[in-house]
Design a protein around this motif. Structure first.
Motif, short mmCIF file in Angstrom:
data_model
loop_
_atom_site.label_atom_id
_atom_site.label_comp_id
_atom_site.label_asym_id
_atom_site.label_seq_id
_atom_site.Cartn_x
_atom_site.Cartn_y
_atom_site.Cartn_z
N GLY A 1 0.81 -1.34 -0.10
CA GLY A 1 0.03 0.12 0.13
C GLY A 1 0.78 1.11 -0.04
N TYR A 2 1.92 1.32 0.44
CA TYR A 2 2.72 2.41 0.69
C TYR A 2 3.89 2.49 -0.12
CZ TYR A 2 5.00 6.39 2.35
OH TYR A 2 5.56 7.82 2.22
N VAL A 3 4.89 1.58 0.39
CA VAL A 3 6.17 1.38 0.02
C VAL A 3 6.11 1.29 -1.74
CG1 VAL A 3 8.54 -0.11 0.01
CG2 VAL A 3 7.22 0.50 2.06
N ALA A 4 5.47 0.31 -2.05
CA ALA A 4 5.12 -0.18 -3.48
C ALA A 4 4.82 1.02 -4.39
CB ALA A 4 4.67 -1.24 -3.88
N ARG A 5 3.75 1.67 -3.62
CA ARG A 5 3.57 2.94 -4.27
C ARG A 5 4.44 3.85 -4.58
NH1 ARG A 5 -2.55 4.51 -2.96
NH2 ARG A 5 -2.86 6.22 -4.75
N CYS A 6 5.45 4.09 -3.58
CA CYS A 6 6.44 5.11 -3.56
C CYS A 6 7.44 4.75 -4.79
CB CYS A 6 7.41 5.23 -2.41
SG CYS A 6 6.29 6.07 -0.91
N CYS A 7 7.68 3.70 -5.01
CA CYS A 7 8.55 3.12 -5.89
C CYS A 7 7.91 2.73 -7.25
CB CYS A 7 9.47 2.02 -5.49
SG CYS A 7 9.32 0.99 -3.99
N LEU A 8 6.70 2.94 -7.22
CA LEU A 8 5.86 2.54 -8.64
C LEU A 8 6.62 3.01 -9.81
CD1 LEU A 8 3.24 1.14 -9.22
CD2 LEU A 8 2.19 3.64 -9.42
N ARG A 9 7.18 4.19 -10.04
CA ARG A 9 7.79 4.61 -11.21
C ARG A 9 9.08 3.86 -11.58
NH1 ARG A 9 7.19 9.35 -13.99
NH2 ARG A 9 5.70 10.17 -12.58
N THR A 10 9.89 3.53 -10.50
CA THR A 10 10.98 2.82 -10.78
C THR A 10 10.71 1.41 -11.09
OG1 THR A 10 12.33 4.04 -9.12
CG2 THR A 10 13.03 1.87 -9.76
N LEU A 11 9.49 0.91 -10.33
CA LEU A 11 9.03 -0.62 -10.90
C LEU A 11 8.66 -0.67 -12.14
CD1 LEU A 11 6.89 -1.72 -7.76
CD2 LEU A 11 8.73 -2.81 -8.92
N ALA A 12 7.98 0.46 -12.80
CA ALA A 12 7.28 0.30 -13.97
C ALA A 12 8.51 0.61 -15.08
CB ALA A 12 6.34 1.56 -14.31
N ALA A 13 9.50 1.37 -14.80
CA ALA A 13 10.63 1.61 -15.57
C ALA A 13 11.40 0.28 -15.79
CB ALA A 13 11.72 2.57 -15.10
N ASP A 14 11.53 -0.49 -14.67
CA ASP A 14 12.22 -1.67 -14.61
C ASP A 14 11.57 -2.89 -15.35
OD1 ASP A 14 14.39 -3.45 -13.83
OD2 ASP A 14 13.08 -4.32 -12.55
N ALA A 15 10.11 -2.94 -15.07
CA ALA A 15 9.36 -3.77 -15.56
C ALA A 15 9.26 -3.83 -17.22
CB ALA A 15 8.05 -3.98 -15.00
N GLY A 16 9.20 -2.36 -17.59
CA GLY A 16 9.00 -2.24 -18.94
C GLY A 16 10.24 -2.92 -19.75
N VAL A 17 11.42 -2.71 -19.13
CA VAL A 17 12.65 -2.98 -19.98
C VAL A 17 12.77 -4.48 -19.76
CG1 VAL A 17 14.55 -1.79 -20.73
CG2 VAL A 17 13.60 -1.43 -18.53
N ARG A 18 12.62 -5.07 -18.57
CA ARG A 18 12.61 -6.32 -18.25
C ARG A 18 11.72 -7.25 -19.29
NH1 ARG A 18 15.57 -8.19 -14.41
NH2 ARG A 18 15.51 -6.35 -13.46
N MET A 19 10.78 -6.78 -19.42
CA MET A 19 9.83 -7.61 -20.45
C MET A 19 10.50 -7.83 -21.90
SD MET A 19 6.12 -6.42 -21.36
CE MET A 19 6.41 -5.90 -23.06
N THR A 20 11.14 -6.97 -22.27
CA THR A 20 12.01 -7.01 -23.57
C THR A 20 13.04 -8.14 -23.40
OG1 THR A 20 11.38 -4.58 -23.68
CG2 THR A 20 12.70 -5.77 -25.50
N GLY A 21 13.74 -7.80 -22.23
CA GLY A 21 14.77 -8.80 -21.97
C GLY A 21 14.54 -10.13 -21.93
N VAL A 22 13.37 -10.30 -21.34
CA VAL A 22 12.75 -11.62 -21.13
C VAL A 22 12.61 -12.40 -22.49
CG1 VAL A 22 10.57 -13.02 -20.58
CG2 VAL A 22 11.76 -11.37 -18.93
N LEU A 23 12.07 -11.55 -23.44
CA LEU A 23 11.79 -12.04 -24.62
C LEU A 23 12.75 -12.74 -25.34
CD1 LEU A 23 9.33 -9.41 -26.38
CD2 LEU A 23 9.03 -11.81 -26.03
N TYR A 24 13.85 -11.79 -25.33
CA TYR A 24 15.01 -12.30 -26.12
C TYR A 24 15.69 -13.37 -25.40
CZ TYR A 24 14.42 -8.78 -29.49
OH TYR A 24 13.83 -8.06 -30.54
N LEU A 25 15.79 -13.40 -23.89
CA LEU A 25 16.30 -14.57 -23.53
C LEU A 25 15.64 -16.02 -23.76
CD1 LEU A 25 18.52 -15.04 -21.48
CD2 LEU A 25 17.23 -14.89 -19.41
N VAL A 26 14.27 -15.76 -23.99
CA VAL A 26 13.58 -16.96 -24.40
C VAL A 26 14.03 -17.41 -25.73
CG1 VAL A 26 11.37 -17.83 -25.12
CG2 VAL A 26 11.51 -16.58 -22.96
N ALA A 27 14.24 -16.24 -26.65
CA ALA A 27 14.64 -16.75 -28.07
C ALA A 27 15.96 -17.03 -28.20
CB ALA A 27 14.51 -15.41 -28.73
N THR A 28 17.08 -16.62 -27.40
CA THR A 28 18.24 -17.07 -27.54
C THR A 28 18.29 -18.44 -26.84
OG1 THR A 28 18.74 -14.82 -26.60
CG2 THR A 28 20.41 -16.41 -26.78
#
Ligand SMILES: Nc1ncnc2c1ncn2[C@@H]1O[C@H](COP(=O)(O)OP(=O)(O)OP(=O)(O)O)[C@@H](O)[C@H]1O
Ligand SMILES: Nc1ncnc2c1ncn2[C@@H]1O[C@H](COP(=O)(O)OP(=O)(O)OP(=O)(O)O)[C@@H](O)[C@H]1O
Ligand SMILES: [Mg+2]
Ligand SMILES: [Mg+2]
Lengths: 293, 493, 335, 560
Positions: free
Chosen positions: A188-215
């Motif tokens: 409720g609180y801590v996650a909300r405070c890091c939401l932006r960082t979380l979103a930034a990380d998740a956004g890029v991680r998703m792409t990374g995951v894709l290519y790891l599967v492909a490789t």
């Protein structure tokens, strides 16, 4: 005396919808293709020579002489599913771990949670996937799980780093004082405070995951190496980049769209938050002028 | 050589050879595991290096028949079990002549039971204890059994002659056309011309082998002028640059047999009708197009297209799905489900597997493609599974038979075990007359064509790229033959 | 009372005091690091051991002869049980002996030494460029959220991130080396002495940097947007501190904690996983050594590398944690 | 009260440095400022007074050209063309960078003030200026000052943070300084010095806009006074006239003696009419009930840290305390003396402290993490910095209701109802309920924080400076509320941490005086305030007296 400008801040009212639209558009194309593509394909035609553009093949042929357009239509579903599933799973595991480590005052607990992850971090992820996957021979689903797991230590460290500061704020103490439970404080609180960082990380991680599967597929793990899968296509058709660029460019663009669309949507969604949730009453000097009386 | 596939072959080798210069050749390397011990050579880069530094007694010509090298000639006795080999006048890099003792030392080292060198199996027919040096230039080989194709053994992969007593290969001394300047494993090897080479000193002053594992790195280095010779390019790359005029593409035909191996000793392939049905399922042209990018020729379920003794007269098999379905029905194998083992161990394997899966589906056979770890693929498929992707480099047809198709063969991937077939082979080995032998090999191949375990669908070209100014690169030598990766006859124009 | 106020309560506070037990934290983490490294080695050993095939099979190559495999296995002592080999190796390690390669018999330290130099060079170069470029882009994008610079940088970084290294590398080589001819396409023939040919390093470093720059700049941007909207930044602005100084000296420290973690991870990855770049540009570094060793099932080499990776990662993660600790100094105090 | 003679003519003649005219600010359809006009002149102190939530901070920020997010603004704001405007915000913690040492911004400011010096000289010169500013802001100089500069904001007490921010403004050399409650959270001694410093600042020709509810400070400093009520100027003029002979009834009410009214008065705060204050120090009730409810023995903090580094700071040394149910113990002391630390230790918000804690005879774990829900509910702590103690993402009402839900298991809708009642009791109007903390004024938040703790029905309530941000009227309301609480049958033990001896006198049965982490004196409130035994207490009480009843000498004779 210099007059200070008065301002009525209509925060980003003009640019935000624009960004939403751009993000949505970028995302819609790959998503629609992924969802509807498999319904639009017929049976496979005979193989042609690899990396050629014979008549009747809109985007030419790929490394195995298959029709690129057909592969593109077929290849989105797995990409979208794997990317989403693996990213979600990764965070489902990483968030509790990271928040537990950030919120605890017990050093031993933090060490217990984080140090084993460091061990995994020290093994290069591709090697890890390769080794584990060869030993246990997972299916496509298993591979997605594995790829998610491989990303957990990484994600957990980043989340913990951004949560550590929020977790030490007086607001958290106040929440404790109110008898709030761990989950509420963390999510409720801590996650909300890091939401932006979380979103930034998740956004890029998703792409990374894709290519790891492909490789991994290229190295003979998980998805079939000639599978219709955009990431696999990019990976395998790269040898023909200069002979038959469509086989790489089209799936790569779709992945770029997928990744950029999600990220831009996330950015646009977060853009409004900042002003609304800003702790300070004091805001930076106004930029726009309105109604000088 | 001359008259290869390249369009500018005619103007290619014009002009007299020129001396001097340095040639850099890029090969896929074995990283830090590369070795200078010629008997350990396993990778193409190792072999090319060994070939530059050392010599064998014989080596294979373009049709995979043995050509004399250090051996000036060989003579059998009547029974074909004692061969006298006469050495030519040749010297090692340190000036010492190559002698019979060196030959025997080298062969004994290879055959050392404690060492497990690759060509140990090749030398198996020789009774090295009984063999002896007649004089400095003559060796008498005693064989355990009659072997008409004994010269093949002299040309065997890795059977290089090193000076007697050699234990360490950090400063290798050979009798090859080049001598070592420096060697750093996985990076580069620099060699210099050996002026006293028996076959005439090389044209090049210096030869450098550089390791570049990635195909695109090799072609990029070639295009960028960083190397003059790039070994092992992909058909796509070849197509992209063939007409560009920046580099020359050399296609070495018939270099690698591409096949599916069926285990003939277990269901469903213990029924020869099923095997024949599979032969008929394959659309070879589509396989060559799709899996080899067109860089190759279709096969006729026989090894060794273009080599000596190849049964050219057998009719080319074509796809016939109706007959295949019929045969399967006869064999009671309708709705057959088979697992096809494959791996990314060689170019085109997984592609071919996918294509064949689709072709088989049209005949009602459900094939599941199973991908294996490339590192252990070859030992995985040797005994287990029923159907697998398979390939083989160039070797004489008789060697292929002896190593893979006899009851006692150690790498019998199709589990082809037939007493009468073995007997035919023994008979051929005891036959001194070449034509008679050819007839025997023909009979064996006919049998394999009708009911063998190898579905040979194609022969891949071996593609090499060279800079425009390189001359003298052989254009017809299959990989592993004498003129392949041979740099002593190459010059910079 | 008119005398000088008594501030006994706030007398000297050494900077270490401000992080209670920082020194013991470092010491404890380093001790733990030894354990972690051991765990890494065990894990890698177990995984490699569990892979199908072994060094003998790998060495036998195409069309292996079972008898030959058995002979090789015996000559490599692979017929002994795994734990015995591990114990033997670990025992030697205690004396600083990393063992010898199964395949060539050369000391493992040779392998490490050979691979380390180019990899270190690449990693160091990449990181020295990565940090300013990544943070710079992140800060620039965060200057005005949703602004033109932000949109440009966000799209660019996301776009580049979505292209795998290999394709990106091939593209760069094609344009800058083959078409324009500005740079050498590979480092072929330069050997280990890459520093003497700086032009050969530009493309590899660019490819290596491409994706980490994206992830780091996105993390920095995320943190910076929050930090720039904070009251302390507003205060610094009011007081006329130069905008650049505000961004880099006041806002950035609040924004870099997650990016630091990512950076530590990147360095880690640079040391171990640059296989693609090393292959593409023919730079024989640790990534190549690792790949070859795994391919050849050359366990002593794999284990030696695992030790190196373990140590590096322990130190880097410790460093990243210290930075986070430094930037969120309340951590130790909160209830 | 003695009216302050004001140099009206001179002040009027001084050049205007900043002005507002016809300023209207609307947020979300609600007008929070109505046609405010005001001029700050060089060398003049313009004081904005008014109840909590009347718009002081909003007006002050307007002088900086800053407005609440999403505000619709009309009017004209002018400032003297050169240089930045100094600003001391009401909540200093927020403007201190948590990731940088407190010296970081100070050094940057100092460096930007310096003329172009060679690099080598810049650093010491900047340092000297910073230390000078510290001294002006009543922070230690020399080595102790340097040590302070090396600390992180969270390692300072509330008052120290405020003075650091003051030092920033002083260092800046701005021509206009807006000081929002610059003396809240400071003890009487420090306050006196800060006032003197601000006076000196004004005399240097700087236009000082003082936003304060502290009438003593206003009386002492102000040349011009503007009285705000609900975002409107109800009265303005020279300080002497407005404070001495107010025209408007609201001003009169605001200026009434801050001491609390009769204990039976429980009308809502805003409607409270002015009262005549009773005599100083009358304890609200007779004898504390027998049996200590909370007792702390030998508290020491920090207990372990800094083992190696000699002379480490110890915020608390050997504190012994006990408070009976229904009794009120006031803890007074200088800023930085350890009051907050003590309160937080009791509340379980520090873990590294030594000492035994008992609640109604049973031992209480020293860390809140180890406490059971009833134990957490039993000991409630109201944070000194109310803004930092709220979750900025949720509405205050929803947050407040959670206390009842979590600690007393009240169903959600009932909890909301209770929260509304509690808000009404502390004088928060319903339109504030659904706002996020960022949209409340400082005083409003402080009251919300109190309401939040009250919902727990604690048996020990620790209030850390809860009236520091309140005007006289609101403060009176809070004091009444707490007084009423103490008289209820389920009365909690009240630990009142305050600088305000008046409030202490109004509520406390006993007073403990804390100095440098030690209790130097403890006794019945009346005795401590009238006949202090310890010299430190004497000086503290004297300072407060002086403050409250003697006009500052400097202002009266100022040649303006
Ligand atoms: N961002 C905002 N949105 C809506 N209303 C606001 C906002 N900020 C302040 N207010 C309201 O405006 C009024 C004036 O607030 P302001 O902070 O100026 O009061 P103040 O006089 O400084 O009070 P205090 O003495 O309690 O600090 C208050 O009622 C407050 O609730
Ligand atoms: N985390 C910390 N680390 C080191 N010193 C600290 C820390 N927190 C507080 N201090 C110091 O301990 C002393 C007591 O602080 P505390 O906050 O208890 O004071 P206080 O009496 O509440 O002051 P104020 O009235 O200004 O709020 C101060 O000198 C402060 O600087
Ligand atoms: Mg205010
Ligand atoms: Mg305090």
């Amino acid at each position: 005396m210099r007059p200070l400008r008065l301002r009525a801040r209509r925060p980003g009212f003009l640019d935000r919808p624009g960004r939403f639209a751009l993000g949505a558009l970028l995302l819609a194309l790959p998503l629609l293709l992924a969802l509807l593509g498999p319904l639009l394909t017929g049976p496979p035609g005979p193989r042609q020579a690899a990396f050629t553009a014979p008549a009747g093949h809109l985007l030419g042929t790929d490394f195995a002489g298959q029709d690129v357009w057909r592969q593109v239509l077929l290849g989105g579903r797995s990409v979208v599913l794997i990317a989403l599933a693996a990213t979600v799973l990764c965070y489902a595991l990483a968030l509790p771990l990271a928040f537990a480590a950030a919120l605890t005052h017990r050093t031993w607990l933090e060490e217990l949670l984080m140090r084993p992850l460091d061990v995994l971090l020290a093994v290069p992820s591709l090697l890890m996937v390769l080794l584990v996957a060869t030993v246990f021979d997972p299916g496509a689903v298993g591979l997605a799980v594995l790829v998610a797991l491989v990303n957990v230590p990484d994600a957990a460290r980043i989340v913990r780093a951004s949560a550590a500061e929020a977790a030490a704020r007086p607001a958290v103490e106040a929440l404790r004082m109110q008898g709030e439970g761990w989950c509420r404080i963390a999510l409720g609180y801590v996650a909300r405070c890091c939401l932006r960082t979380l979103a930034a990380d998740a956004g890029v991680r998703m792409t990374g995951v894709l290519y790891l599967v492909a490789t991994a597929a290229f190295l003979g793990v998980g998805v079939a190496p000639d599978a219709a899968d955009w990431a696999v296509m990019v990976d395998r058709n790269r040898t023909g980049l200069f002979v038959q660029p469509w086989a790489v460019v089209v799936p790569a663009l779709l992945i770029v769209g997928l990744s950029m669309g999600t990220n831009l949507l996330g950015d646009a969604g977060l853009a409004g938050r900042n002003r609304a949730a800003a702790r300070p009453r004091t805001t930076p000097r106004p930029r726009t002028t309105k109604g000088q009386p | 050589g001359s008259g290869g596939g390249s369009e500018d072959a005619s103007d290619g080798d014009q002009g007299p050879p020129r001396r001097g210069g340095r040639l850099r050749a890029a090969f896929a390397g074995g990283g830090a595991n590369e070795t200078l011990d010629p008997h350990m050579a396993g990778l193409f880069s190792d072999v090319a290096r060994a070939k530059a530094l050392y010599d064998k007694l014989a080596d294979f010509g373009d049709d995979l028949t043995p050509r004399p090298r250090l051996a000036a000639k060989w003579e059998p006795n009547k029974a074909l079990d004692r061969w006298t080999v006469t050495l030519r006048k040749a010297a090692f890099h340190n000036g010492r002549p190559v002698t019979a003792a060196d030959v025997l030392f080298s062969y004994r080292r290879i055959a050392d039971p404690k060492k497990a060198f690759r060509s140990k199996a090749d030398l198996d027919p020789i009774d090295l204890k009984a063999s002896r040096a007649v004089d400095k230039a003559t060796v008498e080989f005693r064989l355990k059994r009659p072997t008409a194709e004994f010269p093949d053994i002299l040309a065997a992969f890795g059977a290089y002659i090193v000076p007697e007593g050699t234990e360490s290969f950090t400063k290798p001394v050979g009798s090859g056309p080049f001598r070592l300047v420096s060697f750093s494993p996985g990076k580069s090897t620099v060699l210099r011309r050996f002026d006293d080479y028996w076959d005439g000193a090389p044209y090049l002053d210096e030869l450098e082998f550089v390791a570049a594992d990635e195909e695109s790195a090799r072609i990029n280095a070639l295009l960028g002028g960083q190397v003059e010779y790039a070994h092992e390019l992909s058909p796509t790359t070849a197509r992209a640059h063939e007409r560009g005029g920046q580099v020359r593409i050399v296609r070495l035909k018939n270099s690698a047999m591409q096949a599916f191996a069926m285990k003939t000793d277990r269901p469903p392939f213990d029924d020869k009708r099923v095997r024949e049905a599979f032969f008929l399922i394959a659309d070879r042209a589509e396989l060559v197009r799709g899996a080899l990018s067109g860089a190759g020729e279709i096969g006729n379920d026989l090894f060794g297209k273009g080599y000596a003794y190849y049964a050219k007269d057998l009719p080319q098999r074509a796809q016939d799905l109706d007959r295949a379905r019929h045969l399967l029905k006869q064999a009671g194998a309708e709705n057959l489900k088979v697992t096809l083992d494959t791996s990314d161990v060689a170019a085109g394997f997984t592609e071919a597997a996918g294509i064949f899966r689709d072709q088989a589906a049209r005949a009602g056979v459900r094939i599941t493609v199973k991908n294996h770890n490339p590192d252990s693929y070859w030992s995985d498929i040797l005994d287990s599974g029923t159907l697998c992707s398979y390939r083989s480099g160039a070797m004489p047809i008789e060697t292929h038979i002896s190593q893979r198709l006899l009851t006692g063969s150690t790498t019998n991937a199709t589990k082809w075990r037939h007493k009468d077939f073995d007997a035919l082979y023994q008979q051929a080995q005891s036959t001194a007359d070449r034509d008679e032998r050819a007839a025997l090999y023909g009979r064996m191949q006919r049998r394999l064509h009708a009911e063998g375990g190898f579905l040979v669908w194609g022969f891949a070209d071996w593609i090499v790229g060279t800079a425009k100014n390189i001359r003298g690169v052989a254009r017809n030598a299959p990989a592993n033959s004498l003129d392949w990766a041979r740099f002593d006859k190459v010059w910079l124009a | 009372m008119s005398g000088p106020p008594s501030f006994a309560g706030l007398r000297p506070l050494a900077s270490l005091r401000s992080f209670p037990g920082l020194r013991s934290f470092v010491v404890r983490r380093l001790l733990l690091g030894a354990g972690q490294t051991a765990a890494v080695v065990l894990l890698v050993f177990a995984l490699t051991e569990a892979l199908p095939g072994d060094a003998a099979v790998a060495l036998a190559g195409d069309q292996p002869d079972p008898a030959r495999i058995a002979a090789i296995r015996e000559s490599m002592a692979l017929d002994r049980p795994a734990y015995e080999r591990l114990a033997h190796w670990a025992g030697a390690l205690l004396h600083g002996d990393f063992g010898r390669s199964l395949v060539t018999g050369r000391p493992v330290t040779d392998y490490l030494a050979d691979g380390l130099a180019p990899t270190l060079l690449l990693a160091a170069l990449t990181v020295t460029l990565l940090v300013p470029v990544g943070t710079g882009l992140g800060v620039l994008a965060a200057r005005r959220e949703g602004g033109r610079a932000d949109r440009l940088i966000s799209s660019l970084t996301l776009g580049v991130y979505a292209v795998p290294e290999f394709a990106f590398g091939v593209l760069l080589v094609f344009v800058f080396a083959l078409r324009l001819g500005w740079l050498p396409p590979t480092a072929v023939g330069y050997g280990a002495d890459l520093l003497a040919h700086p032009e050969a390093l530009i493309l590899p470093v660019a490819v290596l940097m491409a994706r980490p720059v994206c992830s780091i700049s996105r993390l920095v941007r995320a943190g910076m947007i929050d930090a720039l909207a904070s009251p302390y930044v507003a205060q610094a602005r009011r007081y006329g501190i130069a905008p650049a100084r505000i961004r880099y000296a006041h806002a950035l420290p609040n924004a870099v904690a997650p990016a630091t973690q990512q950076l530590a991870r990147t360095v880690d990855w640079l040391l171990g996983g640059v296989i693609v770049v090393e292959a593409l540009f023919v730079i024989p570094g640790l990534g190549t050594v690792l790949l070859d060793a795994v391919k050849a099932r050359d366990l002593p080499v794999v284990q030696g590398l695992a030790v190196v990776f373990g140590l590096v990662s322990v130190v880097l993660n410790l460093g990243a944690d210290l930075v986070v600790h430094h930037l969120a100094p309340r951590t130790g105090v909160a209830a | 009260m003695t009216p302050t003679p004001t140099p009206t003519a001179e002040a009027g003649a001084a050049p205007p440095m900043a002005s507002l005219s016809g300023l209207r600010v609307d947020v979300a359809g609600r007008r929070i400022l109505h046609d405010i006009s005001l001029t700050a002149r060089a060398g003049t102190v313009t004081a904005l007074v008014g109840a909590s939530g009347s718009g002081k901070t909003t007006t002050g920020l307007a002088l900086l050209g800053e407005y609440p997010p999403g505000a619709h603004v009309e009017g004209r704001v002018r400032v003297a063309a050169d240089g930045p405007v100094g600003y001391i915000p009401q909540h200093p913690a927020a403007v201190l960078n948590p990731a940088r040492r407190v010296g970081a911004l100070l050094h940057d400011i100092a460096r930007s003030q310096l003329p172009r010096l060679p690099r080598r000289e810049r650093r010491p010169a900047a340092r000297a200026r910073v230390l000078e500013a510290l001294a002006q802001a009543q922070l230690p100089e020399g080595a102790a000052g340097e040590a302070l500069l090396r600390r992180y904001p969270h390692q300072l007490s509330g008052g120290q943070q405020q003075r650091v921010v003051l030092a920033q403004a002083l260092l800046l050399g701005a021509r206009v300084i807006v000081a929002d409650e610059p003396t809240t959270g400071q003890d009487a001694l420090t306050k006196r010095r800060i006032v003197a410093e601000l006076d000196r600042v004004a005399r240097r020709g700087i236009a000082l806009v003082l936003l304060s509810h502290d009438l003593d400070v206003v009386r002492e400093l102000a040349d011009e006074v503007v009285v705000l009520r609900d975002g409107r100027v109800v009265e303005s003029g020279p300080a002497g006239r407005v404070l001495g002979a107010p025209d408007h009834p609201w001003t009169r009410e605001l200026l009434a003696d801050p001491a609390p009214t009769g204990p039976d008065d429980s009308t809502p705060l805003h409607e409270t009419p002015p009262h005549e204050a009773p005599a100083h120090g009358a304890p609200p009730h007779e004898a504390p009930p027998a049996g200590a409810v909370i007792r702390v023995a030998a508290a020491r903090y920090p207990s372990r840290s800094g083992a190696g580094s000699g002379g480490s700071a110890t915020a608390l040394r050997d504190i012994d305390l006990d408070v009976a149910a229904g009794a009120c113990l006031a803890i007074v002391g200088r800023s930085g003396s350890g009051k907050t630390t003590l309160g937080r230790c009791l509340a379980g918000l520090h873990r590294d402290w030594d000492g035994a804690l008992t609640l109604a005879g049973t031992a209480l774990p020293s860390s809140i993490r180890a406490r059971s829900t009833p134990q957490v509910a039993a000991v409630q702590y109201v944070f000194q910095d109310a803004r930092a103690a709220f979750d900025e993402h949720r509405s205050v009402l929803a947050q407040t209701a959670r206390t009842a839900i979590r600690l007393r298991d009240v169903p959600a809708d009932e909890a909301l109802k209770e929260a509304r009642t509690a808000f009404a009791r502390v004088g928060l109007t319903p339109d504030l309920h659904d706002r996020r903390p960022a949209r409340l004024s400082g005083g409003e938040l402080q009251r919300a924080a109190l309401a939040r703790s009250l919902l727990a029905h604690p048996s020990v309530l620790i209030c850390d400076e809860i009236t520091s941000g309140l005007d006289a009227v609101s403060r009176r309301g809070i004091v009444e509320l707490l007084g009423g609480l103490l008289r209820e049958p389920t009365a909690p033990s009240l630990l009142l941490i305050t600088h305000d001896l008046d409030t202490a006198a109004a509520l406390a049965d006993e007073i403990a005086v804390l100095d440098a982490g030690e209790i130097v004196e403890r006794g019945p409130a009346e005795r401590v305030l009238t006949a202090p035994a310890h010299p430190f207490t004497t000086s503290l009480v004297a300072a407060a007296r002086w403050h409250g009843h003697v006009r500052g000498p400097g202002r009266t004779s100022a040649a303006r």
